[in-house]
Design a protein around this motif. Structure first.
Motif, PDB file in Angstrom:
ATOM      1  N   PHE A 159       1.455  -1.385  -8.581  1.00 59.44           N
ATOM      2  CA  PHE A 159       1.392  -2.822  -9.293  1.00 59.44           C
ATOM      3  C   PHE A 159       1.147  -3.797  -8.194  1.00 59.44           C
ATOM      4  CE2 PHE A 159       2.874  -0.402 -12.871  1.00 59.44           C
ATOM      5  CZ  PHE A 159       1.903  -0.771 -13.804  1.00 59.44           C
ATOM      6  N   MET A 160       0.538  -4.831  -8.747  1.00 61.32           N
ATOM      7  CA  MET A 160       1.137  -6.424  -7.876  1.00 61.32           C
ATOM      8  C   MET A 160       2.029  -6.869  -8.649  1.00 61.32           C
ATOM      9  SD  MET A 160      -3.017  -7.499  -7.208  1.00 61.32           S
ATOM     10  CE  MET A 160      -3.381  -7.695  -8.965  1.00 61.32           C
ATOM     11  N   GLN A 212      -3.735   2.558  -5.652  1.00 62.00           N
ATOM     12  CA  GLN A 212      -3.146   0.997  -5.858  1.00 62.00           C
ATOM     13  C   GLN A 212      -4.408   0.140  -6.557  1.00 62.00           C
ATOM     14  OE1 GLN A 212      -1.779  -1.018  -2.257  1.00 62.00           O
ATOM     15  NE2 GLN A 212      -0.674  -2.434  -3.552  1.00 62.00           N
ATOM     16  N   GLN A 244      -4.312  -3.446 -14.465  1.00 59.21           N
ATOM     17  CA  GLN A 244      -3.232  -4.645 -14.356  1.00 59.21           C
ATOM     18  C   GLN A 244      -3.954  -5.889 -14.592  1.00 59.21           C
ATOM     19  OE1 GLN A 244      -0.750  -5.034 -11.280  1.00 59.21           O
ATOM     20  NE2 GLN A 244       0.415  -6.899 -12.294  1.00 59.21           N
ATOM     21  N   LEU A 245      -4.924  -6.177 -13.978  1.00 55.08           N
ATOM     22  CA  LEU A 245      -5.619  -7.310 -14.005  1.00 55.08           C
ATOM     23  C   LEU A 245      -6.542  -7.473 -15.418  1.00 55.08           C
ATOM     24  CD1 LEU A 245      -6.673  -7.945 -10.519  1.00 55.08           C
ATOM     25  CD2 LEU A 245      -5.272  -9.260 -11.858  1.00 55.08           C
ATOM     26  N   ALA A 264      -4.178  -1.634  -9.987  1.00 58.68           N
ATOM     27  CA  ALA A 264      -4.122  -3.146  -9.858  1.00 58.68           C
ATOM     28  C   ALA A 264      -5.405  -3.756 -10.870  1.00 58.68           C
ATOM     29  CB  ALA A 264      -4.318  -3.613  -8.486  1.00 58.68           C
ATOM     30  N   SER A 265      -6.556  -3.113 -10.663  1.00 55.28           N
ATOM     31  CA  SER A 265      -7.649  -3.266 -11.817  1.00 55.28           C
ATOM     32  C   SER A 265      -7.281  -3.269 -13.012  1.00 55.28           C
ATOM     33  CB  SER A 265      -8.798  -2.339 -11.250  1.00 55.28           C
ATOM     34  OG  SER A 265      -9.251  -2.613 -10.032  1.00 55.28           O
ATOM     35  N   HIS A 291       0.829  -1.230  -0.065  1.00 52.88           N
ATOM     36  CA  HIS A 291       0.091  -0.021   0.023  1.00 52.88           C
ATOM     37  C   HIS A 291       0.925   1.432   0.027  1.00 52.88           C
ATOM     38  CE1 HIS A 291      -3.050  -2.884   0.956  1.00 52.88           C
ATOM     39  NE2 HIS A 291      -2.515  -2.947   2.123  1.00 52.88           N
TER      40      HIS A 291
END
Length: 304
Positions: free
Chosen positions: A194-195, A85, A92-93, A89-90, A80
């Motif tokens: 990012f994750m 974030q 990215q996915l 991340a959304s 975090h």
């Protein structure tokens, strides 16, 4: 803004005081946490407090540990650290397969171009042959041009060399340097929201850093050049890493790269790459991804 790394190779006690890392050895050293990008704990007799560890995570510092052979074996990264974030991340996915393939194409091309530059700058043969391969990288690299370029590259860069030879000191130096750069890339990815476990090309279920392993590729030739500058092309007689070897590789993120016409450290370049990947994914445009270009310093500059 972080601009330095800390490499610890002797027994020490580390703790936090007044927003600073305090290193107690023969003398006491203090470094502002905001200046530090990464810390390498390269001696098992080093102790540190939980308060310091928590402060390092809050400051976005990558903490790297080594095993009994002084090989980087793990890293600790913060959670975090980006205000968007969840949104990043959304995105990215949700990235489409065609977009991810185009991004991987750009990454592989950049890596091969840097490998070619490395050979030319170090006065090794094969630079033009490797450079030509970059033009044949397709979307997603379906023909595995990356591997073919790597075979040609390693055959020219070092004498009597096999990348899988664990007894070769050159490989040990490479692996140390790659681990430090990987930590720097992972730090930048987390800092951009990012994750790091969700990659563009790498998709190993047991790897928590697939995305870092994607983006590290154009940075690898920087490490290769540093090893060549340090010990040359021929296989060293000694097989074990020296403290000097480890110090050289520990500082790799401070080496210079060319990025969008600017010259900056690799540490800064990792942050710029991560930020450009956010824009590329959000805009569905692989051309937005910006990647570093290799600069090979002279031997005198390396020794400075």
């Amino acid at each position: 803004m972080a601009w330095k790394g800390v490499h610890l190779t002797k027994p020490a006690r580390l703790y936090l005081a007044d927003g600073q890392l305090v290193v107690e050895q023969d003398v006491e050293t203090r470094i502002a946490l905001e200046d530090i990008g990464w810390i390498i704990v390269d001696d098992h007799r080093i102790t540190l407090t939980a308060k310091l560890l928590s402060a390092c995570m809050a400051s976005g510092i990558a903490l790297i540990t080594t095993d009994e052979r002084h090989t980087p074996s793990g890293m600790t990264l913060p959670f975090h650290t980006h205000h968007r974030q969840a949104a990043v991340a959304s995105t990215q996915l949700a990235a489409s397969t065609p977009l991810k393939k185009r991004l991987w194409q750009a990454i592989v091309r950049s890596k091969i171009v840097n490998q070619s530059t490395c050979l030319a700058a170090l006065h090794r043969q094969g630079s033009e042959k490797v450079a030509a391969m970059a033009q044949h990288v397709g979307s997603g690299d379906p023909d595995n041009t990356e591997a073919r370029a790597a075979r040609a590259y390693w055959a020219e860069l070092f004498d009597d060399f096999a990348r899988g030879d664990e007894g070769d000191r050159r490989n040990k130096m490479l692996n140390y340097g790659y681990a430090v750069v990987r930590a720097g890339v992972a730090r930048a990815l987390v800092g951009s929201g990012f994750m790091p476990c969700v990659g563009l090309h790498h998709a190993n279920d047991t790897n928590g850093f697939n995305l870092a392993d994607d983006l590290i590729e154009p940075f690898r030739p920087f490490v290769d050049a540093e090893v060549f500058q340090a010990i040359g092309a021929k296989r060293p007689i000694e097989s074990d890493l020296t403290i000097a070897d480890r110090r050289t590789m520990a500082g790799i993120l401070l080496r210079e790269a060319r990025f969008d016409g600017e010259v900056m450290t690799l540490l800064s370049a990792t942050e710029r790459v991560a930020a450009s990947l956010v824009r590329a994914l959000e805009g569905n445009d692989p051309k937005v991804l910006a990647l570093p270009r290799l600069i090979v310093p002279s031997r005198d500059e390396c020794a400075a």
